[in-house]
Each structure stands twice: as C-alpha cells, then as structure tokens.
Enzyme design. Sequence first.
Site, mmCIF file in Angstrom:
data_model
loop_
_atom_site.group_PDB
_atom_site.id
_atom_site.type_symbol
_atom_site.label_atom_id
_atom_site.label_comp_id
_atom_site.label_asym_id
_atom_site.label_seq_id
_atom_site.Cartn_x
_atom_site.Cartn_y
_atom_site.Cartn_z
ATOM 1 N N TYR A 1 0.841 -1.194 0.000
ATOM 2 C CA TYR A 1 0.000 0.000 0.000
ATOM 3 C C TYR A 1 0.878 1.247 0.000
ATOM 4 C CZ TYR A 1 -4.494 2.370 0.745
ATOM 5 O OH TYR A 1 -5.633 3.122 0.590
ATOM 6 N N GLY A 2 1.923 1.176 -0.845
ATOM 7 C CA GLY A 2 2.768 2.339 -1.039
ATOM 8 C C GLY A 2 2.229 3.178 -2.174
ATOM 9 N N SER A 3 3.111 3.812 -2.911
ATOM 10 C CA SER A 3 2.707 4.733 -3.976
ATOM 11 C C SER A 3 1.801 4.058 -5.007
ATOM 12 C CB SER A 3 3.954 5.294 -4.667
ATOM 13 O OG SER A 3 3.605 6.078 -5.788
ATOM 14 N N HIS B 1 6.051 -4.341 -12.585
ATOM 15 C CA HIS B 1 7.403 -4.302 -13.145
ATOM 16 C C HIS B 1 7.845 -5.745 -13.322
ATOM 17 C CE1 HIS B 1 11.446 -3.176 -14.043
ATOM 18 N NE2 HIS B 1 11.955 -3.379 -12.829
ATOM 19 N N GLY C 1 2.529 6.688 -8.530
ATOM 20 C CA GLY C 1 1.212 6.373 -8.005
ATOM 21 C C GLY C 1 0.329 7.588 -7.800
ATOM 22 N N GLU D 1 16.324 4.206 -16.214
ATOM 23 C CA GLU D 1 16.659 4.685 -14.879
ATOM 24 C C GLU D 1 18.160 4.922 -14.734
ATOM 25 O OE1 GLU D 1 13.109 2.224 -12.512
ATOM 26 O OE2 GLU D 1 15.179 1.493 -12.509
ATOM 27 N N SER E 1 16.203 30.558 -26.268
ATOM 28 C CA SER E 1 16.726 31.603 -27.146
ATOM 29 C C SER E 1 17.566 31.000 -28.272
ATOM 30 C CB SER E 1 17.583 32.573 -26.336
ATOM 31 O OG SER E 1 18.770 31.922 -25.892
#
Length: 336
Positions: free
Chosen positions: A18-20, A101, A127, A188, A245
């Site tokens: 129950y993380g991100s 993942h 998340g 990453e 620029s």
Amino acid sequence: MSTQNHSLAKSRIAVLGYGSQGRAHALNLRDSGLDVVVGVRQGGPSWQRARDEGFKVAEPAEAVTGADLVAVLTPDMVQPKLYEDAIKPNLKPGAALLFAHGFNIHFGQIKPRADVDVVMVAPKGPGALVRSEYERGRGVPCLFAVAQDASGHAEVMARAYADGIGGGRAMLIKTDFKEETETDLFGEQAVLCGGASALVQAGFETLVEAGYQPEIAYYEVFHELKLIVDLFYEGGIAKMLQYISETAQYGDFVSGPRVIDAGVKARMQEVLKEIQDGTFARNWTAEYAAGLPNYKRYKQADLDHPIEKVGAALRARMSWLQPDAPKAAEPLRKVG
C-alpha cells in the site's frame, strides 16, 4: 463508477502493498466497482492507512487466500520472499499473478506455478499521478504484458485491470516482460536517474572548480533543468527549441554532442548489455542479500555532495516549494 470491461467484475482482487502504486491501484480499482482487499503487515502504517481509507485489510497470506487476482505491488527485492512465504502456499489454482514491473519474473527470482496466469500492468507514472488522473476522469498510459497464459484469457484480464486503474482512458501498449524490464532499468540507470544526476553533478563541479559561486552554479545546471524537462514533457525537443533563445539553441547544437559523444553512447551500450545478460540483476540481488553496504555508501556520497548543501539552502528560500504554497503555474519564458 463501474469498469467497462467486466472480466474482473466478479473477481476478488488482492493488492499486496500500500505504497505509492499499491494505494493508487487499490483506490482506482475500488472506484471502478471491483472487489479489493489490501494485503499488508499488521501494525504498520500502511495497515492503518488502508483501514482508514475504507479497505478490507489482511496479512498478505490471508489476502491471497481465495483471491482470483493477486497484484504484487511491493518493492522488487521484497517480492521473492513474499512470494515464497505468503503467495505460493495460498494462491488458489487458476488464479492470476499481476506485477507492475517485470524484474522478478524476467530474471527468474520468482517462478510461478504452471496453472496460474502471470501478467503485468505498468503505469508510466508515479502512483500519485495514477490516482489524480483517475479522479479527473482521465488516466495514465500503461504497458501490459502476459508471461504465462494458463487460463487462455490472461490478456483480457490484464486489459481489464488496466481499465480498472484508468489506463484504458489514456493508452495501453502491449509489450513483454523482457522489453519492459530491460528498457525500464536502462532508462533509470543511463538517463533518468543515474545519467541526469551525474551530468548535473559534473556540471556543478566544473563551474565551482573554475571559480564561480556555488549558488549560481546550482541555478544554472540544476534548478533550471526543470524548465527544460517540462518543455520536453509537454512537446518534445521541438517545444524546447521553440521556447529557448537562439543563443541557447546554437550552444545546444555545437556543445551538446561534445559532452554527450559517441563514447557516452558506447558506455550506455555497456550498461544495456549488463542489464540484458543479467549481470545487473545478479549484482543487485547479491548487494541486497549482503545488507546493502555499497548501496548505502553510494547513496551517502550523493547526499554529501556539495550541490545538496547549496541546494537545500537555496530551496529553503523558494516559497513556492513549501508544502502550503499555492500551486500556481509559472508562465513559460525564454530560457538562455
């Protein structure tokens, strides 16, 4: 709100972690009308937060028991032990395992039984964004893949799950565990985290060693990076060129390839090869098993870099970065 794809409508979904990502998936799935139980260790902060937010909460082994789909959303290095201790003994025949993942499946750290579906749904965003976009009636694009199709309808189920967290509102891209894992690790290491932080540190050191003030060096090579990245994000290199620029453009054209040259690309290819042949996975697994001695040393070196001390002092004076600051959009300006 009910999900458009009803292949999960009568399924019991166990979200482990129950993380991100775990929190965002659980909330979105529930708001899509699906039956969700959250599996976390009793007594921890995640247990109480999930309960406070109205979920059925159970220890992972109990959450897995009877579940039709188990979403494994804990950190990579935690998953093999979690699988052996809580998932494998309790996963019912014909159930499905879902990952966000592909690391542990692709590199063989987890080897599921032949009678279960093994799929992946990987949102291309953190998340918090997965949740906030869902609440706005939108979604975050998702990659999805099937590693094992025991039921014959694993892809349908993966798509239904992606729909349930909002991905179907944006874009679903079919991939496989190998492609997702290897490209994710490469991104990453070579660009997003390792490459960008090393480039910024080297730029800062170059200016400071040449006698320029650290505060000015920080602004020029670190702080303003967000302006450029936001332009990339919104409209690619074309939008970046539109808003910088002509002087900055010319410097980009003549100096960028001198810094990021063929040697850098060759070393990127070496990084990719070590990801592809499993060297990185073996080294990272061994490092974790040894108690993270090198990891801790590398991390501390980053935290002790002079750019961090300078940046902390400057950011403390940036009122717009404070938690209670109004979130007003800063107008675009010419950069450089």
